[in-house]
Motif scaffolding. Structure first.
Motif, mmCIF file in Angstrom:
data_model
loop_
_atom_site.group_PDB
_atom_site.id
_atom_site.type_symbol
_atom_site.label_atom_id
_atom_site.label_comp_id
_atom_site.label_asym_id
_atom_site.label_seq_id
_atom_site.Cartn_x
_atom_site.Cartn_y
_atom_site.Cartn_z
ATOM 1 N N CYS A 105 -7.864 -2.856 9.756
ATOM 2 C CA CYS A 105 -7.568 -3.293 8.392
ATOM 3 C C CYS A 105 -8.515 -4.449 8.104
ATOM 4 O O CYS A 105 -8.307 -5.565 8.568
ATOM 5 N N ASN A 126 -3.861 0.664 -2.994
ATOM 6 C CA ASN A 126 -3.724 -0.711 -2.538
ATOM 7 C C ASN A 126 -3.241 -1.551 -3.718
ATOM 8 O O ASN A 126 -3.955 -1.695 -4.704
ATOM 9 N N MET A 147 0.855 -1.172 0.000
ATOM 10 C CA MET A 147 0.000 0.000 0.000
ATOM 11 C C MET A 147 0.895 1.226 0.000
ATOM 12 O O MET A 147 1.939 1.238 0.633
ATOM 13 N N HIS A 195 -2.160 -4.746 -3.195
ATOM 14 C CA HIS A 195 -2.324 -6.153 -2.804
ATOM 15 C C HIS A 195 -3.281 -6.819 -3.791
ATOM 16 O O HIS A 195 -3.987 -6.134 -4.546
ATOM 17 N N CYS A 225 -2.513 -3.837 5.608
ATOM 18 C CA CYS A 225 -2.387 -2.382 5.669
ATOM 19 C C CYS A 225 -0.983 -1.928 6.064
ATOM 20 O O CYS A 225 -0.633 -0.776 5.856
ATOM 21 N N ILE A 244 -9.301 -3.984 0.214
ATOM 22 C CA ILE A 244 -9.372 -3.666 1.636
ATOM 23 C C ILE A 244 -10.685 -2.916 1.825
ATOM 24 O O ILE A 244 -10.915 -1.900 1.171
ATOM 25 N N THR A 277 -8.292 -2.947 -4.853
ATOM 26 C CA THR A 277 -6.955 -3.234 -5.379
ATOM 27 C C THR A 277 -6.737 -2.573 -6.735
ATOM 28 O O THR A 277 -7.630 -2.571 -7.586
#
Length: 142
Positions: free
Chosen positions: A117, A53, A30, A55, A125, A59, A88
Motif C-alpha cells: 500500500c 479509494n 476503500m 481516502h 488499503c 494510493i 482518491t
C-alpha cells in the motif's frame, strides 16, 4: 490487463463476511467489488473488479493477497492482485485473467490483506475496507 502472481503455501489470515450487494461505505476507506466473471476461450477466468479509494490521499500502488475457493469450499489457489494506482474519489476497473480457473466453480474470494500500500498511510488499503460481489454465485470476504 494486470498480471496475476501466484504464491502457493501462504497462510489464510482472517475472514470478515460481507454479502453480495452490500452498501457502499460513506466514510473514508476503500471499496472493492467483484463486478464480473467471464470465462475465456483458453480455459482461464477473467475477474473484473470495481475499486474506489475514498481516502483523502491517492494510493500509488495497492496489491492485495487473495485466496480463491472452489465450489466445494476448498482453497484453489493464493494469488496477489495488483490494483495499481488508485486516485482518491475516482473509481477504477481492474481485470485479472487467472489461468486454469473455472469461473463457474469459483465460490468465494478472500482478501487476506494488503501486501503493498504505497502513496498514502500504510494502513489506508485496509482501513475502512468494504468488500462486495455483484456475482451471485461468488462471495467476497476479507
Amino acid at each position: 490487463m494486470t498480471g496475476v502472481r501466484l504464491f502457493p503455501g501462504l497462510a489464510v489470515c482472517a475472514v470478515l463476511a460481507l454479502g453480495a450487494g452490500a452498501a457502499r461505505a460513506d466514510s473514508a476507506g476503500m471499496s472493492i467489488e467483484l463486478n464480473a466473471l467471464d470465462a475465456t476461450d483458453d480455459g482461464a477466468c477473467q475477474m473484473s473488479f470495481l475499486i474506489e479509494n475514498t481516502h483523502s490521499q491517492d494510493i500509488t500502488q495497492a496489491v492485495f493477497q487473495a485466496v480463491l475457493f472452489d465450489a466445494s469450499g476448498r482453497v484453489d489457489r493464493l494469488t496477489l492482485f495488483d490494483f495499481g494506482a488508485l486516485p482518491t474519489g475516482r473509481p477504477r476497473v481492474r481485470q485479472f485473467v487467472v489461468p486454469g480457473l473455472d469461473c463457474a466453480a469459483l465460490s468465494r474470494v478472500l482478501f487476506n490483506g494488503a501486501e503493498t500500500c504505497a502513496g498514502a498511510d500504510a494502513a489506508a488499503c485496509e482501513a475502512g475496507l468494504t468488500l462486495r460481489s455483484r456475482v451471485e454465485t461468488t462471495e467476497v470476504t476479507g
